[in-house]
Design an enzyme around this catalytic site. Sequence first.
Site, PDB file in Angstrom:
ATOM      1  N   LYS A  42      63.874  52.565  61.416  1.00  0.00           N
ATOM      2  CA  LYS A  42      65.185  53.163  61.309  1.00  0.00           C
ATOM      3  C   LYS A  42      65.149  54.562  60.701  1.00  0.00           C
ATOM      4  O   LYS A  42      66.102  55.325  60.833  1.00  0.00           O
ATOM      5  CB  LYS A  42      66.073  52.287  60.387  1.00  0.00           C
ATOM      6  CG  LYS A  42      66.341  50.915  60.854  1.00  0.00           C
ATOM      7  CD  LYS A  42      67.264  50.210  59.809  1.00  0.00           C
ATOM      8  CE  LYS A  42      66.708  48.856  59.533  1.00  0.00           C
ATOM      9  NZ  LYS A  42      67.481  48.136  58.502  1.00  0.00           N
ATOM     10  N   GLY A  43      64.057  54.831  59.990  1.00  0.00           N
ATOM     11  CA  GLY A  43      63.993  56.048  59.168  1.00  0.00           C
ATOM     12  C   GLY A  43      64.310  57.350  59.876  1.00  0.00           C
ATOM     13  O   GLY A  43      64.773  58.301  59.250  1.00  0.00           O
ATOM     14  N   GLU A  98      59.421  60.774  64.275  1.00  0.00           N
ATOM     15  CA  GLU A  98      59.236  59.968  63.064  1.00  0.00           C
ATOM     16  C   GLU A  98      59.867  60.665  61.873  1.00  0.00           C
ATOM     17  O   GLU A  98      60.011  61.889  61.862  1.00  0.00           O
ATOM     18  CB  GLU A  98      57.733  59.791  62.790  1.00  0.00           C
ATOM     19  CG  GLU A  98      57.203  58.416  63.147  1.00  0.00           C
ATOM     20  CD  GLU A  98      57.589  57.331  62.145  1.00  0.00           C
ATOM     21  OE1 GLU A  98      58.574  57.508  61.393  1.00  0.00           O
ATOM     22  OE2 GLU A  98      56.914  56.293  62.124  1.00  0.00           O
ATOM     23  N   ASP A  99      60.199  59.862  60.867  1.00  0.00           N
ATOM     24  CA  ASP A  99      60.728  60.435  59.628  1.00  0.00           C
ATOM     25  C   ASP A  99      59.607  61.004  58.764  1.00  0.00           C
ATOM     26  O   ASP A  99      59.680  62.126  58.294  1.00  0.00           O
ATOM     27  CB  ASP A  99      61.539  59.378  58.848  1.00  0.00           C
ATOM     28  CG  ASP A  99      60.779  58.060  58.634  1.00  0.00           C
ATOM     29  OD1 ASP A  99      59.684  57.884  59.204  1.00  0.00           O
ATOM     30  OD2 ASP A  99      61.286  57.198  57.890  1.00  0.00           O
ATOM     31  N   ASP A 102      52.890  58.906  56.609  1.00  0.00           N
ATOM     32  CA  ASP A 102      52.333  58.523  55.315  1.00  0.00           C
ATOM     33  C   ASP A 102      50.843  58.231  55.525  1.00  0.00           C
ATOM     34  O   ASP A 102      50.051  59.144  55.622  1.00  0.00           O
ATOM     35  CB  ASP A 102      53.138  57.321  54.808  1.00  0.00           C
ATOM     36  CG  ASP A 102      52.839  56.955  53.378  1.00  0.00           C
ATOM     37  OD1 ASP A 102      52.676  57.859  52.564  1.00  0.00           O
ATOM     38  OD2 ASP A 102      52.762  55.754  53.069  1.00  0.00           O
ATOM     39  N   PHE A 151      57.752  59.485  46.234  1.00  0.00           N
ATOM     40  CA  PHE A 151      58.616  58.678  47.081  1.00  0.00           C
ATOM     41  C   PHE A 151      59.947  59.378  47.278  1.00  0.00           C
ATOM     42  O   PHE A 151      60.660  59.667  46.331  1.00  0.00           O
ATOM     43  CB  PHE A 151      58.816  57.277  46.505  1.00  0.00           C
ATOM     44  CG  PHE A 151      59.244  56.312  47.567  1.00  0.00           C
ATOM     45  CD1 PHE A 151      58.305  55.718  48.393  1.00  0.00           C
ATOM     46  CD2 PHE A 151      60.592  56.053  47.788  1.00  0.00           C
ATOM     47  CE1 PHE A 151      58.701  54.866  49.417  1.00  0.00           C
ATOM     48  CE2 PHE A 151      60.996  55.199  48.808  1.00  0.00           C
ATOM     49  CZ  PHE A 151      60.041  54.605  49.628  1.00  0.00           C
ATOM     50  N   VAL A 152      60.263  59.676  48.531  1.00  0.00           N
ATOM     51  CA  VAL A 152      61.486  60.427  48.827  1.00  0.00           C
ATOM     52  C   VAL A 152      62.478  59.570  49.613  1.00  0.00           C
ATOM     53  O   VAL A 152      62.097  58.655  50.336  1.00  0.00           O
ATOM     54  CB  VAL A 152      61.174  61.726  49.611  1.00  0.00           C
ATOM     55  CG1 VAL A 152      60.336  62.672  48.763  1.00  0.00           C
ATOM     56  CG2 VAL A 152      60.483  61.435  50.935  1.00  0.00           C
ATOM     57  N   ASP A 158      64.728  55.517  53.329  1.00  0.00           N
ATOM     58  CA  ASP A 158      65.295  54.543  52.402  1.00  0.00           C
ATOM     59  C   ASP A 158      64.345  54.165  51.283  1.00  0.00           C
ATOM     60  O   ASP A 158      63.133  54.364  51.357  1.00  0.00           O
ATOM     61  CB  ASP A 158      65.623  53.265  53.170  1.00  0.00           C
ATOM     62  CG  ASP A 158      64.360  52.468  53.530  1.00  0.00           C
ATOM     63  OD1 ASP A 158      63.469  53.056  54.171  1.00  0.00           O
ATOM     64  OD2 ASP A 158      64.259  51.296  53.149  1.00  0.00           O
ATOM     65  N   ARG A 164      69.789  55.902  52.706  1.00  0.00           N
ATOM     66  CA  ARG A 164      69.601  56.524  54.019  1.00  0.00           C
ATOM     67  C   ARG A 164      70.710  57.538  54.317  1.00  0.00           C
ATOM     68  O   ARG A 164      70.515  58.496  55.051  1.00  0.00           O
ATOM     69  CB  ARG A 164      69.612  55.458  55.123  1.00  0.00           C
ATOM     70  CG  ARG A 164      68.415  54.520  55.111  1.00  0.00           C
ATOM     71  CD  ARG A 164      68.347  53.743  56.424  1.00  0.00           C
ATOM     72  NE  ARG A 164      67.485  52.568  56.355  1.00  0.00           N
ATOM     73  CZ  ARG A 164      66.168  52.591  56.573  1.00  0.00           C
ATOM     74  NH1 ARG A 164      65.556  53.709  56.868  1.00  0.00           N
ATOM     75  NH2 ARG A 164      65.464  51.480  56.502  1.00  0.00           N
TER      76      ARG A 164
HETATM   77  P1  IMP Z   1      52.540  54.801  57.682  1.00  0.00           P
HETATM   78  O1  IMP Z   1      52.348  56.265  58.051  1.00  0.00           O
HETATM   79  O2  IMP Z   1      52.006  53.865  58.691  1.00  0.00           O
HETATM   80  O3  IMP Z   1      51.953  54.533  56.317  1.00  0.00           O
HETATM   81  O4  IMP Z   1      54.087  54.438  57.573  1.00  0.00           O
HETATM   82  C1  IMP Z   1      55.046  55.398  57.364  1.00  0.00           C
HETATM   83  C2  IMP Z   1      56.372  54.705  57.086  1.00  0.00           C
HETATM   84  O5  IMP Z   1      56.459  54.336  55.706  1.00  0.00           O
HETATM   85  C3  IMP Z   1      57.525  55.655  57.344  1.00  0.00           C
HETATM   86  O6  IMP Z   1      58.005  55.575  58.654  1.00  0.00           O
HETATM   87  C4  IMP Z   1      58.542  55.218  56.286  1.00  0.00           C
HETATM   88  O7  IMP Z   1      59.383  54.206  56.810  1.00  0.00           O
HETATM   89  C5  IMP Z   1      57.722  54.652  55.152  1.00  0.00           C
HETATM   90  N1  IMP Z   1      57.560  55.639  54.038  1.00  0.00           N
HETATM   91  C6  IMP Z   1      56.426  56.260  53.670  1.00  0.00           C
HETATM   92  N2  IMP Z   1      56.630  57.098  52.643  1.00  0.00           N
HETATM   93  C7  IMP Z   1      57.957  57.025  52.358  1.00  0.00           C
HETATM   94  C8  IMP Z   1      58.795  57.685  51.384  1.00  0.00           C
HETATM   95  O8  IMP Z   1      58.395  58.532  50.561  1.00  0.00           O
HETATM   96  N3  IMP Z   1      60.115  57.347  51.409  1.00  0.00           N
HETATM   97  C9  IMP Z   1      60.629  56.435  52.300  1.00  0.00           C
HETATM   98  N4  IMP Z   1      59.882  55.796  53.223  1.00  0.00           N
HETATM   99  C10 IMP Z   1      58.555  56.091  53.252  1.00  0.00           C
HETATM  100 MG    MG Z   2      61.262  52.763  55.711  1.00  0.00          MG
END
Ligand code: IMP
Ligand code: MG
Length: 179
Positions: A42-43, A98-99, A102, A151-152, A158, A164
């Site tokens: 959803k991000g 993507e939002d 990470d 963490f943002v 969220d 959100r």
């Molecule tokens: P990854 O890159 O597979 O570790 O997953 C990334 C997902 O983790 C993103 O789409 C977010 O939903 C969540 N995420 C990672 N860092 C943050 C943050 O700082 N705030 C909120 N959600 C985050």
């Molecule tokens: Mg999330």
Amino acid sequence: MKNDIKEILFTEEQLADKVAELGARITADYRGKNPLVVSVLKGSYVFMADLTRKIDTACNVDFMVVSSYGQGTKTSGEVQIIKDIGQKIEGRDLIIVEDILDSGVTLSYLMKVLQARGANSIRLCTLLSKPERHRVEVPIDYLGFEIPDEFVVGYGLDYAEKYRNLPYIGILKPEVYGG
Ligand code: IMP
Ligand code: MG
């Protein structure tokens, strides 16, 4: 809600400027190609809505819901597709929205899955990236901002399904998540 924010990282104006810039780049790169713009929910819902309105050429939109965790709590590296794209992607030019990037685990798996379905091209557009946290290499074609390992929340992002709807992106106070 505002009281839980330690610091505003990007204001509404800064976000709008960046989204307009990314939209202009995508417009120039995809003119006449009718790309399929896919939001990973959803991000990315807020970013997706703003970004697509800054893409000034024909495109289609679609949505996916994925979960990077299997049954347990450990990252398996396997992505579970909870809601899939509702159309054939063979031969299409995809832009994944993507939002935040990470660890990159979710996206790297997702890109492989979509590639295997015969997409003509796949590019990634992410609003945020945390370079210190990357565990797998995922090439970013369109990047909003690099951020430190904090963490943002806000602008779609969220913490425990909250924040959100904040119109800006801020760093959450550690005491909010028991830090
Ligand atoms: P990854 O890159 O597979 O570790 O997953 C990334 C997902 O983790 C993103 O789409 C977010 O939903 C969540 N995420 C990672 N860092 C943050 C943050 O700082 N705030 C909120 N959600 C985050
Ligand atoms: Mg999330």
